[in-house]
Design a protein around this motif. Structure first.
Motif, mmCIF file in Angstrom:
data_model
loop_
_atom_site.group_PDB
_atom_site.id
_atom_site.type_symbol
_atom_site.label_atom_id
_atom_site.label_comp_id
_atom_site.label_asym_id
_atom_site.label_seq_id
_atom_site.Cartn_x
_atom_site.Cartn_y
_atom_site.Cartn_z
ATOM 1 N N TRP A 346 0.865 -1.177 0.000
ATOM 2 C CA TRP A 346 0.000 0.000 0.000
ATOM 3 C C TRP A 346 0.899 1.223 0.000
ATOM 4 C CZ3 TRP A 346 -4.230 1.032 4.298
ATOM 5 C CH2 TRP A 346 -4.842 2.276 4.071
ATOM 6 N N ARG A 377 -8.334 -7.137 5.078
ATOM 7 C CA ARG A 377 -7.395 -6.382 5.921
ATOM 8 C C ARG A 377 -7.502 -4.890 5.623
ATOM 9 N NH1 ARG A 377 -2.964 -8.766 4.145
ATOM 10 N NH2 ARG A 377 -3.430 -10.566 5.432
ATOM 11 N N TRP A 378 -7.641 -4.558 4.331
ATOM 12 C CA TRP A 378 -7.740 -3.148 3.959
ATOM 13 C C TRP A 378 -9.064 -2.545 4.420
ATOM 14 C CZ3 TRP A 378 -10.633 -0.290 0.200
ATOM 15 C CH2 TRP A 378 -10.147 1.005 -0.022
ATOM 16 N N TYR A 395 -0.667 -2.002 7.633
ATOM 17 C CA TYR A 395 -1.134 -2.940 6.610
ATOM 18 C C TYR A 395 0.048 -3.634 5.947
ATOM 19 C CZ TYR A 395 -3.186 -4.745 2.323
ATOM 20 O OH TYR A 395 -3.562 -5.583 1.308
ATOM 21 N N THR A 399 0.800 -7.635 5.934
ATOM 22 C CA THR A 399 0.726 -8.337 4.652
ATOM 23 C C THR A 399 2.035 -9.046 4.335
ATOM 24 O OG1 THR A 399 -0.894 -6.735 3.840
ATOM 25 C CG2 THR A 399 0.259 -8.075 2.196
#
Length: 528
Positions: A346, A377-378, A395, A399
């Motif tokens: 991200w 998750r986002w 994030y 990840t």
């Protein structure tokens, strides 16, 4: 301007997904459903030559994904040629010649001790008798063989008998876990139709240019059809090309290919009218990895190999010898596999998913499983237009850790030297901790539950040399009796279950798209 008006202006009002594969449509469907009341316009920019997988073997996280979409199980299976799945058959993987890894726990707590400790003690007892050359009469030899884990797992015993059941509360079936295997083409179409029904706008075009502002945020995509599309947030699902996250924003890719050793995947479809198994099969050979994924009436076959070791023509020959002739030669495809992970997933107002985010030959997972996890998750940290960098940082850490945990699973199954790589150092600790204590190590973003790690260890013939001291008071004869009774109970439960194909046929006949109908059919089949 008051605070309420300011917050309203800062909300994300538009999201553009640049995608050429199933990952983009999966994200589009999930966002359309979850953000439908927020007034967010979702647009997917897709060329007319989308990359479509032959088949997908999904994990248990797909159950929640479909539930969140409001998709009912019967509807899904009928529309995508889907079948049920209890786990993965592992052949010639590490210490396993041929064992099943299943999602469901093996056994349950007995006197507050986890069941695998009882199995470990029985195995240690058997080994000690063998090593000491004790004289064992025929009765004892029959009742004290090398421990067979499969006979203590309802899911494994059912899978080997080609029988299926849903979990049932307050019964021996309460902790059954299952997943699906689906036709990739039909599944992509299903997700696309769902997303379009929920208002997703589709533009058929190539991304020709990405306009980035002075703040490092993407502003506009210039398309091959002459249009331009603006958005508050962008999702890069352009595969390994990574047109947004890498080409436009310059985020690098950490290449793990050398550690994994395989850079090509051949995919093909073969006919199969035999019983539909409740598992996919992963086989390690000197040529590479074979995977067989059953769907209704066919098998989708994958062969991962090294282009340095064989040509595409040789790979086709090897695959045909293993799987048989394909349905059609034009359905045989070869693609590049670039193992690794994006350094940052991200960046600014751009999120990478699918192969734009990374790819690991996961063996027990599909790349779509990671995409499903990524979008959940986002959504859990759903940002405003400013895309707070601390949210992105959290994030990205989580990840990346997930990809490391997937690499652990691969290393364990493949018995490879991934543990020696800088990107993964936890697999050896997991293995040694289990061997010496019978305990399971946990890490952030783990991809398997404790029960599933135990199942994987046992499927690979990796056993503890220790058992919980709380069961030391149990005599050897009581231990054998406990395990014999449990195995007998498992056989009795499985004997009453319906055949997998019988249930699938009942589902195909249904006219009501409701899970209750499927479960009613299942109950009727069990009682017949």
């Amino acid at each position: 301007m008051n605070a309420i008006e300011k917050n309203s202006i800062e909300k994300i009002r538009s999201i553009v997904i640049a995608g050429n594969d199933i990952h983009g449509w999966a994200v589009a469907a999930r966002l359309a459903r979850s953000l439908r009341s927020q007034g967010v316009q979702i647009t997917i920019v897709e060329p007319n030559h989308a990359v479509v997988p032959n088949a997908l073997t999904l994990s248990t996280n797909a159950l929640d994904f479909h539930s969140d979409l409001g998709v009912q199980e019967v509807e899904l299976l009928k529309n995508v040629g889907g079948v049920y799945k209890y786990g993965t058959r592992l052949q010639n993987c590490r210490g396993s010649k041929d064992n099943l890894f299943c999602y469901s726990p093996t056994g349950e707590l007995v006197d507050r001790v986890k069941f695998h400790h009882y199995l470990s003690r029985q195995r240690i007892n058997s080994r000690q008798r063998i090593n000491s050359h004790e004289q064992i009469n025929s009765h004892e030899r029959d009742s004290s063989p090398e421990v067979k884990v499969a006979e203590h797992s309802i899911a494994t015993t059912a899978a080997l008998s080609n029988k299926f059941t849903h979990p049932e509360p307050n019964s021996a079936l309460h902790n059954i876990d299952y997943a699906f295997q689906v036709d990739g083409v039909r599944y992509l179409h299903f997700l696309a139709q769902f997303a379009l029904r929920y208002g997703v706008k589709r533009l058929e075009a190539e991304v020709e240019k990405v306009v980035v502002g002075d703040n490092g945020f993407i502003q506009t995509l210039m398309l091959s059809n002459g249009e331009s599309v603006h958005a508050d947030f962008f999702i890069d699902a352009t595969g390994s090309k990574a047109l947004l996250i890498e080409e436009a924003l310059g985020v690098t890719y950490d290449d793990w290919s050398q550690a994994f050793g395989y850079d090509r995947r051949l995919e093909m479809i073969t006919p199969d009218n035999s019983e539909t198994p409740l598992f996919n099969t992963v086989t390690k050979t000197r040529h590479g990895w074979f995977r067989s994924i059953p769907i209704q009436g066919a098998r989708h076959c994958h062969f991962s190999y090294s282009s340095a070791a064989m040509s595409e023509e040789q790979a086709r020959s090897v695959a045909f010898a293993e799987f048989g002739q394909p349905i059609r030669d034009d359905l045989v495809s070869v693609s590049e596999q670039r193992q690794g992970v994006r350094h940052t997933h991200w960046q600014g107002n751009c999120l990478a998913i699918g192969e734009a985010a990374g790819f690991v030959e996961a063996l027990l997972f599909s790349p779509l499983d990671l995409t499903i996890n990524a979008i959940e998750r986002w959504l859990a940290v759903y940002p405003d237009k400013s895309c707070n960098y601390l949210l992105a940082q959290e994030y990205n850490i989580t990840t990346r850790n997930e990809y490391l945990r997937v690499a652990d699973v691969h290393a364990l199954i493949a018995d490879s030297n991934l543990a020696g790589q800088a990107f993964s150092s936890s697999v050896e600790h997991r293995l040694e901790l289990f061997r010496s204590t019978g305990q399971v190590a946990f890490y952030e973003s783990d991809v398997l539950s404790e029960a599933q790690w135990i199942n994987l260890f046992f499927a690979l013939e990796l056993w503890p040399e220790f058992y919980d001291p709380l069961i030391s008071k149990v005599s050897d004869s009581d231990l054998r009796s406990l395990l014999d009774k449990h195995a007998s109970h498992v056989r009795d439960v499985v004997a009453r279950l319906p055949k997998h194909d019988q249930l699938l046929q009942e589902i195909l006949k249904t006219t009501q798209n409701a899970d209750s109908q499927a479960k009613s059919n299942q109950t009727s089949a069990r009682n017949s």
